[in-house]
Design a protein around this motif. Structure first.
Motif, short mmCIF file in Angstrom:
data_model
loop_
_atom_site.label_atom_id
_atom_site.label_comp_id
_atom_site.label_asym_id
_atom_site.label_seq_id
_atom_site.Cartn_x
_atom_site.Cartn_y
_atom_site.Cartn_z
N GLY A 277 0.82 -1.21 0.00
CA GLY A 277 0.00 0.00 0.00
C GLY A 277 0.85 1.25 0.00
N GLU A 278 0.23 2.35 -0.41
CA GLU A 278 0.91 3.64 -0.46
C GLU A 278 1.06 4.18 0.96
OE1 GLU A 278 3.05 6.35 -2.28
OE2 GLU A 278 1.79 5.10 -3.58
N PRO A 279 2.28 4.45 1.44
CA PRO A 279 2.46 5.00 2.78
C PRO A 279 1.73 6.34 2.94
CG PRO A 279 4.54 4.20 1.92
CD PRO A 279 3.57 4.17 0.77
N ILE A 280 1.13 6.54 4.11
CA ILE A 280 0.39 7.78 4.39
C ILE A 280 1.34 8.88 4.86
CG2 ILE A 280 -1.39 8.79 5.87
CD1 ILE A 280 -2.77 6.04 5.83
N ARG A 281 2.37 8.50 5.61
CA ARG A 281 3.40 9.44 6.08
C ARG A 281 2.80 10.57 6.92
NH1 ARG A 281 5.17 8.11 0.79
NH2 ARG A 281 7.12 6.92 0.83
N GLU A 282 1.97 10.18 7.86
CA GLU A 282 1.42 11.13 8.84
C GLU A 282 1.72 10.60 10.23
OE1 GLU A 282 -2.48 12.66 6.25
OE2 GLU A 282 -2.77 11.40 8.01
N PRO A 283 1.71 11.49 11.25
CA PRO A 283 1.92 11.02 12.62
C PRO A 283 0.85 9.99 13.00
CG PRO A 283 2.04 13.41 12.52
CD PRO A 283 1.54 12.96 11.18
N VAL A 284 1.25 9.00 13.79
CA VAL A 284 0.33 7.96 14.24
C VAL A 284 0.29 7.96 15.76
CG1 VAL A 284 -0.12 5.47 14.34
CG2 VAL A 284 0.74 6.51 12.22
N ALA A 285 -0.91 8.15 16.32
CA ALA A 285 -1.15 7.96 17.74
C ALA A 285 -2.11 6.78 17.85
CB ALA A 285 -1.76 9.21 18.36
N ARG A 286 -1.75 5.80 18.65
CA ARG A 286 -2.46 4.51 18.62
C ARG A 286 -2.68 4.02 20.04
NH1 ARG A 286 -0.01 -0.37 14.99
NH2 ARG A 286 -1.31 -2.10 15.71
N TYR A 287 -3.93 3.64 20.32
CA TYR A 287 -4.26 3.07 21.62
C TYR A 287 -5.31 1.99 21.39
CZ TYR A 287 -5.50 2.75 26.58
OH TYR A 287 -5.72 2.30 27.86
N GLY A 288 -4.86 0.73 21.37
CA GLY A 288 -5.78 -0.38 21.14
C GLY A 288 -6.58 -0.19 19.87
N PRO A 289 -7.91 -0.05 19.97
CA PRO A 289 -8.78 0.01 18.79
C PRO A 289 -8.97 1.41 18.23
CG PRO A 289 -10.13 -0.07 20.74
CD PRO A 289 -8.70 -0.13 21.23
N PHE A 290 -8.16 2.39 18.69
CA PHE A 290 -8.25 3.76 18.20
C PHE A 290 -6.91 4.13 17.55
CE2 PHE A 290 -10.85 3.90 22.23
CZ PHE A 290 -12.06 3.72 21.59
N VAL A 291 -6.96 4.66 16.33
CA VAL A 291 -5.74 5.06 15.61
C VAL A 291 -5.98 6.44 15.02
CG1 VAL A 291 -4.06 4.48 13.83
CG2 VAL A 291 -5.25 2.65 15.05
N MET A 292 -5.33 7.44 15.61
CA MET A 292 -5.52 8.82 15.19
C MET A 292 -4.15 9.46 14.90
SD MET A 292 -8.81 8.81 15.28
CE MET A 292 -9.20 10.54 14.99
N ASN A 293 -4.12 10.79 14.78
CA ASN A 293 -2.87 11.48 14.48
C ASN A 293 -2.21 12.09 15.71
OD1 ASN A 293 -4.65 12.23 11.66
ND2 ASN A 293 -2.63 11.33 11.43
#
Length: 318
Positions: A277-293
Motif C-alpha cells: 500500500g501507499e504509505p500515508i506518512r502522517e503522525p500515528v497515535a495509537r491506543y488499542g482500537p483507536f488510531v488517530m494522528n
C-alpha cells in the motif's frame, strides 16, 4: 480486534533480522528482513499468529496489524470470537478461509462471512463492532481460519461515516498463470490480468497466492508502495529470501515488481498473502482500537466511547 495497549507514536523504522539465502531475478524487489509471527490470544481468547506489530516493527505504513486467526478446530460449544469492541480512525479487512464469522455493529450493519468471503470495514468516526462465530459453528464446532488486516486512514478520512464492503467469494476475482502453477485471488488491486471489485481510499494490493512446485509469479508493484509477503503454508522464495510457514518477508523499495516462487522439487504448494500500500506518512497515535494522528485525538476517542457516542449494538430490536 486487539486489546488495549500503550500509545505508540510512529511511523517506526523496523529493526529486522537478516534474510536467508535464495535466488531472484534482477528485476525483483529484495527483502529487507524476515519476521517470524508470534502466537497470542485475542478477542474472547481465540489463537492468532501475528507477524506485526511486534518489537522493532510497530507498523508498516499504511498497515497497522496483521493477524492470522487460527487455524483452530473448535469442539462443540467452544467456539469464541471478539465480543463488542470499538474502532475509530482506520479500516479492518477480514478474509475467511474456513468457518463463519457473524458481525454486527452500532451503525446497524449485520451479516455473516464464510470461506472465501471478505469484509472491508471502514470504521471512520467510530463504531462498536462484534465478530463472533455463527450459530452453527458455536453449536457444532469445526475449523476456523482466516486473517484480519488493519489499514490506517489518512487524516482527511479518519472521521468519515463508517462504511462496509462485504464481498462474497463468488465476486472475488481469481486468476491463474498460463502454466497453471500460480493462482491469485485478487482482494484488492490487480494481478495476472484480474482486477479487484473492492474500493480503497489509498492504492492497495491484497492478493492470496497459491504457488505450486515449479511455479513463479512476478507481480508488478510500484516501488513507492510499502509491501510484504506473509507465508501461511508451505515454503518458497520471495525476492532474494527463503520464506516458510509463519514468516513474513518485508520488501525493500528497490524495484517495481516482486517475484514469488517455489522450487520444482518442493513437497507442497506455498500459500501466502502479498500485501502492499501507499504509505500515508502522517503522525500515528495509537491506543488499542483507536488510531488517530495525535494523543489528544486518542483521549477524545476514549471519552466518546465511554460516553456512548460511538453507539451500541441494538440486539433487542431484532
Amino acid at each position: 480486534m486487539a486489546s488495549m495497549g500503550p500509545i505508540e507514536r510512529g511511523p517506526v523504522s523496523p529493526r529486522l533480522g537478516r534474510t536467508q539465502g535464495g535466488t531472484m531475478t534482477r528485476s525483483s524487489r529484495s527483502v529487507a528482513g524476515v519476521v517470524t509471527a508470534h502466537r497470542q490470544l485475542e478477542g474472547g481468547g481465540f489463537p492468532v499468529r501475528r507477524p506485526f506489530p511486534a518489537a522493532g516493527l510497530e507498523l508498516l505504513d499504511p498497515f497497522l496489524l496483521l493477524d492470522e486467526m487460527g487455524p483452530v478446530v473448535w469442539e462443540p460449544g467452544e467456539a469464541i470470537g471478539a465480543p463488542d469492541h470499538p474502532h475509530r480512525g482506520f479500516e479492518t479487512v477480514t478474509y475467511v478461509l474456513e468457518g463463519h464469522v457473524h458481525h454486527e455493529d452500532s451503525a446497524g450493519h449485520e451479516g455473516t462471512i464464510g470461506p472465501g468471503d471478505v469484509q472491508w470495514m471502514t470504521a471512520g468516526a467510530g463504531v462498536v463492532h462484534s465478530e463472533m462465530p455463527n450459530a452453527e459453528l458455536k453449536r457444532d464446532g469445526g475449523p476456523m481460519h482466516g486473517f484480519q488486516l488493519w489499514v490506517n486512514l489518512p487524516r482527511e478520512h479518519k472521521m468519515r461515516a463508517p462504511r462496509y464492503q462485504e464481498i462474497p467469494r463468488a465476486r472475488i476475482p481469481v486468476a491463474e498463470s498460463d502454466d497453471g502453477r500460480v493462482t491469485a485471488r485478487v482482494i484488492a488491486g490487480r494481478a495476472l490480468g484480474a482486477e479487484a471489485v473492492i474500493d480503497t481510499h489509498i492504492p492497495i494490493t491484497f492478493l492470496h497466492l497459491t504457488v505450486r512446485p515449479g511455479g513463479a509469479l512476478v507481480q508488478p508493484l510500484e516501488r513507492s508502495l510499502a509491501g510484504f509477503v506473509y507465508v501461511f503454508a508451505g515454503a518458497g522464495e520471495v525476492g532474494d529470501a527463503a520464506v516458510a510457514d509463519g514468516r513474513m518477508a518485508v520488501l525493500r523499495h528497490d524495484r517495481d515488481e516482486v517475484r514469488v516462487a517455489v522450487p520444482e522439487d518442493a513437497d507442497a504448494p506455498l500459500e501466502a498473502l502479498l500485501i502492499a500500500g501507499e504509505p500515508i506518512r502522517e503522525p500515528v497515535a495509537r491506543y488499542g482500537p483507536f488510531v488517530m494522528n495525535t494523543k489528544e485525538e486518542i483521549f477524545e476517542a476514549i471519552r466518546d466511547f465511554q460516553a456512548g457516542r460511538l453507539g451500541r449494538i441494538a440486539r433487542e430490536a431484532r
